[in-house]
Design an enzyme around this catalytic site. Sequence first.
Site, mmCIF file in Angstrom:
data_model
loop_
_atom_site.group_PDB
_atom_site.id
_atom_site.type_symbol
_atom_site.label_atom_id
_atom_site.label_comp_id
_atom_site.label_asym_id
_atom_site.label_seq_id
_atom_site.Cartn_x
_atom_site.Cartn_y
_atom_site.Cartn_z
ATOM 1 N N HIS A 1 -9.902 -4.888 11.373
ATOM 2 C CA HIS A 1 -10.582 -4.710 10.079
ATOM 3 C C HIS A 1 -11.883 -3.916 10.202
ATOM 4 O O HIS A 1 -12.733 -3.996 9.313
ATOM 5 C CB HIS A 1 -10.883 -6.081 9.449
ATOM 6 N N GLU B 1 0.822 -1.224 0.000
ATOM 7 C CA GLU B 1 0.000 0.000 0.000
ATOM 8 C C GLU B 1 0.848 1.263 0.000
ATOM 9 O O GLU B 1 0.529 2.228 -0.681
ATOM 10 C CB GLU B 1 -0.954 0.014 1.205
#
Lengths: 329, 347
Positions: free
Chosen positions: A129, A60
Site C-alpha cells: 500500500h 478496478e
Amino acid sequence: MREIRFREALREAIAEEMERDDAVFLMGEEVGRYQGAYKVTEGLFERFGERRVIDAPIAENGFAGIGIGAAMVGLRPIIEFMTFNFSAVAFDQIISNAAKVRQMSGGQFTCPIVFRGPNGSARQVGSQHSQSFESFYAHVPGLKVVAPAFASDAKGLLKAAIRDDNPVCFLESETLYGIKGDVPDPASGDHLVEIGKAHVPHAGTDVTIVSWSRITHVALQAIAELAKEGISAELVDLRSLRPLDEETIVNSVRKTHRVVVAHEGWPYGGVGAEIVDRIQRLAFDDLDAPVLRISGMDVPMPYNAKLEQHCLPQVPAIVEACKRVLYVH
Amino acid sequence: MTRKKAVAEATPSRPAPPHAEPEGESEAAAHLLELYRQMQTIRRIEEECARSYAQGKIGGFLHLYIGQESVGVGALAALRPDDYVIGTYRDHGLAIAKGMPPRAVMAELYGKVTGCSRGLGGSMHLFDVAHGMLGGYGIVGGHIPLAAGTAFASKYRGDGRVTLCFFGEGSVSIGSFHEALSLAALWKLPCVFICENNEYSMGTPLQRTMSVEDVSQKALAYGMARDRFFARDVLEVEHRIREAVDRARETSEPTLVEVRTYRFRGHSMSDPGKYRTSEEIEAQKKHDPLNRARDQLKTMGKSEDELAKLDAAIEEVVRDAIEHAETSPEPGPEILEETTYSGPFAR
Ligand SMILES: Cc1ncc(C[n+]2csc(CCOP(=O)(O)OP(=O)(O)O)c2C)c(N)n1
C-alpha cells in the site's frame, strides 16, 4: 484567497467541473454514500445524485474500462482509485486501452479521462500500500501525469485534467490531504493551472532541488536547514511529470549550476533518472557538479515505523546531497 | 421479457418472432440476399487477405473470420446504424458488416494512410467513428469493459443506443470478462455480450480451458439473461440477437449470447493447425453458413444467374479494394505525434 485543505481543493475542482459540464461524472469505490475513503468526495453524492456519483464494486479493471469506453464516446469520467496501488489491477486498461486508443484508431477516438487517487507512502501501511506509480505511468506515451504538492495546484490542475482531452493520471498523497493552503476564491473566476508547467515556490542561488508531491514539502524543510548554514537553495516543484517542464528546470540549472532531484519512488529507472538525463542533455555546460538523486530506498516498503522513515527521503539526506553538489563538508 | 424467462430460454432453435421477419416473400429474399452479399464480401476479401499476406504485402498478425461470417453479419443486421460494435483482433467481418468500405479495411491491412485507422492500427485494430465501429482490440478480454462503458454512456445520456461486444470463448477465462458482465448486470447496461465459441482458443479446445461446456451458463451467476445457439443460419443469428438487442434497448438489460461457430482457417496465419484433423474441418464445412444462405436463396426463387451476377459484383469490389490498398500512400512519421495526444505532444 482563503485557506482550505488539499482535499477540499480537490473536491471544489470536481464539483465545479461537474456543475459546468454534465458529461463529467465520478466513479470509484466508496466515493458516494460513504463520502470517500479519504473524504475527498464528501457531499458530492448528495449534491449530484447517483447518476453522476457512482459507487463501484471492487473491480478496478472493470470500472476503469467502463470509464475509458464512456470517454471514447464523449463522456468525461473521473475514476477514483482508493489508492493508486489498486490501479495495478487496472494497469492493462490504462496502458493498453486509454493510452493507445487514439493512436491505434488513427486519431479518431480520444479518451478524456482522469484517473485519480492517493499515490506513494501513507503511514505504516506496508509494502503493498505504499507504492509510487509515477514512473510506471509517465513511461507511457499517450498518458499525462500530474502530482501537485499544494492545495492551490491540486485544484487548478484537477480542473485542467478534467478538461484535458487526453487520459491524465492525477497523483495525490494521503499525507497531503489535510494540509492547508491559499486557494483563490471561486467567486474570483475559474482557477486553472496549466498541465506541463512547473513552478518555483522558493527562489535561491546556490543549488536547485527538483521535486514533486509530498517530497516538495520535505525539500522546503531542507531549504530552511540549508539557509541556517548560509546556503541559498531554489526549489522547482514540477507539479506535472508528463509533460515535463524542461524550461523551468533548465532555467534554474543555469542560475545555480548544481542540482539535487528528490522523490519518493524507487531509483531504478525512475522519474528522477529521466530528469537527470534531460539536465545532462540540455544543460551540460551549465553544471558544476554531477546531479544527485535522493529517492525512496530500493526495497519494498517495510511496515516498521523506523524502517519506513529510513526508506523515505528525509531532510538530512537532501541537505547532505545539496552540500555534496556544492562540495562543502 | 423477464429475466427468468430469458435465462430459461437457452434453447437450440426456435421460430423467429414475427416482427423480425421482413414482410413479403420478395422482401425476405432481398433481405437474405443482402446478408449473403455481406458474408460473401467478407469471405472473398479475407481469401485475398491470405494471398496478400503470403506475398508479404500484409504484415503482423492476421486472424481470419472465414467460417464465422454469419455471426457478425447476422448480429449486426439486428442493429440500428448508430449502435456501437466492438470486438477482438478477429475484426474484418465486423468492420465490413458495420458498413465500413472494403477499401478502407484493405488499405488498413496494407498499412496505408487511406486505411480506416490511417495505417496505424492494422488488421487487429479496425476503427471507424462514423460507423460506430469502436475497434478491434488485441488484449484478450480487455475490450469487454469498454463495451460496458459505451453502454454506460448510452444510458447516462439516454441516447437509446445498444452496444454489441464480440469476443471468443478464450475471453471467458479472464477477469475483465467477469468484471464487465458483473457491472453490466448490476447497472443494467444496454449491452449484448456475444461469445463466438469457435471451439478453439488458438490450439486449445474449450474442454481444456473451462470446467463447463455451456459458455452461456456464465450469465447465471450475474443474473443476466442468456442465449445459446448455432450460427449456421444467418437469419437465425439475426432473430436471436434481435431479441437481446430489443431487451437492451427497451429495458436496458444486458444479455450474454453464446453463438456456436467454427473457424475454417487457423487461429492466425502462423497456425500450423496440428490440434485438429482435416476430417473434423471438412465435417464442419458441411455447415458453411454461406452455402446454407445460397441454398435458401435458391429455394426463395433467386436464380443461379442472379447469384452469379452478385458474386461478380463482389469480385469487382474486392479487386477495387486491393487496387486501392496497393496504390495508396503510406503514412509518414509526421502522423505519429498528432495521433498520440490530442493537442501538443506531452514529453
Ligand atoms: C491477455 C492475453 N493473453 C494472451 C493473448 C494471446 N492470444 C491471442 S488470441 C488468443 C486465443 C483467444 O481465443 P478465443 O478467445 O477463443 O478467440 P478466437 O481467437 O478463437 O476468436 C491468445 C491466447 C492475448 N492476446 N491477450
